[in-house]
Enzyme design. Structure first.
Site, mmCIF file in Angstrom:
data_model
loop_
_atom_site.group_PDB
_atom_site.id
_atom_site.type_symbol
_atom_site.label_atom_id
_atom_site.label_comp_id
_atom_site.label_asym_id
_atom_site.label_seq_id
_atom_site.Cartn_x
_atom_site.Cartn_y
_atom_site.Cartn_z
ATOM 1 C CB CYS A 155 -3.754 -0.562 8.969
ATOM 2 S SG CYS A 155 -2.167 -1.317 8.276
ATOM 3 C CB CYS A 332 1.569 1.972 6.883
ATOM 4 S SG CYS A 332 0.208 2.231 8.698
#
Length: 402
Positions: A155, A332
């Site tokens: 991430c 994201c």
């Protein structure tokens, strides 16, 4: 191999799609606990508590799969065997490799000794995520540094998510003017996709956040509260801090990195970026963080990768050619404050591929996106994604490939 988001999702889908008389699925996973890691950013920002992010592994693994509670030590794809740490050899007809990646604190000098004290913590570890918020609360003035390595991490938006949440907390509690907030990253910009990068650059200016690009953390002097960064030309820059949030360097587990399945250049499992099939061994597939797919390593990516893998693996089982193609989709959700979030969605090449672009400008902060992140996504993860019923932007509607 792997009982994380990818392994459980794929196993659940295969169990549902394969004939009961022809399936024999095992999951090799040593851990007792399954973690929902996207939760930890919100823990560090003081929005939620850590405990709901952990569930007993036995409660999330599909009941019809055999749980081999052990760690894979080596792979022997020429013999179709996974060797466990105790020497047990597990034979397979088809193999899905998705053990995730691991933090490497030792890659930064002094970091293992400093972690959890000296104002140092990270949201990338269950043990230290609560400490991040403790440090945020304790800081009344001084310098707060938030780092990101130049190498790939899980991430890639999270290193700045926690910065935005901390900055917002200080602002709401009347401390912001006394705190220097700085994003120190080994990368060349705020984000890798131009559309969202522009918005984050504007946000940085509007909220008085400083940024140092191409500064890679190489050393932490905890007792003296000094972080040392290296520039591309080899020169080093020292920065004093009062709070240091570190995004550690990450990489594949040793069993993958040193196996014939790995790309020599990266140590990740070498797969075709569209079919997710290994480039050399046709009966091996990989998705998730441990694969070499050139996209951001997120749970959202797995929701789109998993059905492609399952479809193509079943094709191979039938001696047919894989037909499903993964386009690199990932997401994201960038938390920017309590109540605000930028929902970045894109595919290979950094091309935006937005689910709600017809309704919102996803490069801007929205409260609805914040609700999705804090409420909808966690529910979808535990109750739909792990059982194999969540398909990312398609929600509960499975894709069709033929």
């Amino acid at each position: 191999v792997g009982g994380g988001a990818a392994g459980v999702n794929v196993a659940s889908q295969l169990l549902r799609k394969l004939d009961a008389t022809k399936r024999d699925i095992a999951i090799i996973e040593p851990s007792d606990t399954h973690y929902y890691q996207p939760w930890w950013t919100m823990v560090g920002g003081g929005i939620v508590k850590i405990e709901p992010s952990a569930q007993p592994m036995e409660t999330v693994l599909p009941s019809k799969a055999k749980w081999i509670k052990a760690r894979a030590a080596t792979f022997e794809p020429e013999q179709n065997v996974v060797v466990l740490e105790d020497g047990t050899r597990v034979a397979y007809d088809y193999l899905v490799v998705c053990p995730g990646i691991v933090n490497d604190l030792s890659a930064v000098k002094g970091l293992p000794e400093a972690m959890g004290k000296n104002g140092v913590a990270t949201i990338y570890d269950y043990r230290y995520a609560p400490k991040v918020f403790e440090n945020v609360q304790a800081l009344t003035s001084g310098t707060a540094l938030f780092t990101m390595p130049k190498s790939g991490v899980k991430c890639g938006g999270a290193p700045q998510k926690i910065m935005w949440l901390a900055e917002d907390w200080w602002r709401r509690h009347g401390r912001r003017d006394a705190i220097h907030v700085e994003f120190v990253t080994g990368t060349g910009g705020m984000f890798g996709v131009d559309k969202y990068k522009k918005s984050l650059e504007k946000l940085k200016e509007a909220r008085g956040v400083h940024a140092s690009f191409q500064h890679d953390l190489v050393e932490v002097d905890g007792p003296n509260k000094v972080a040392i960064f290296e520039r591309p030309d080899g020169t080093r820059v020292s920065k004093k801090y009062d709070l240091l949030h570190v995004t550690p360097r990450m990489g594949p587990i040793k069993a993958v990195r040193e196996s014939p399945l790995a790309c020599p250049s990266s140590g990740y499992v070498c797969v075709d970026k569209e079919t997710l099939q290994h480039t050399k061994y046709a009966n091996v597939f990989s998705i998730g963080d441990s694969s070499n797919l050139p996209t951001s390593k997120t749970a959202a990516a797995i929701t789109t990768q998993a059905p492609v893998l399952v479809h193509n693996l079943i094709k191979v089982m039938r001696a047919e050619k894989p037909t499903a193609k993964y386009d690199g989709y990932t997401s994201c959700p960038i938390l920017t404050r309590k109540g605000g979030l930028i929902l970045a969605e894109f595919k290979y090449g950094g091309v935006p591929k937005e689910s709600l672009g017809w309704l919102f400008d996803q490069s801007q902060e929205h409260y609805f996106f914040y609700i999705m992140k804090t409420t909808i996504f966690p529910i979808a993860y535990w109750w739909l994604m792990l059982p194999g019923y969540w398909y990312g932007p398609r929600t509960i509607f499975p894709p069709r490939y033929d």
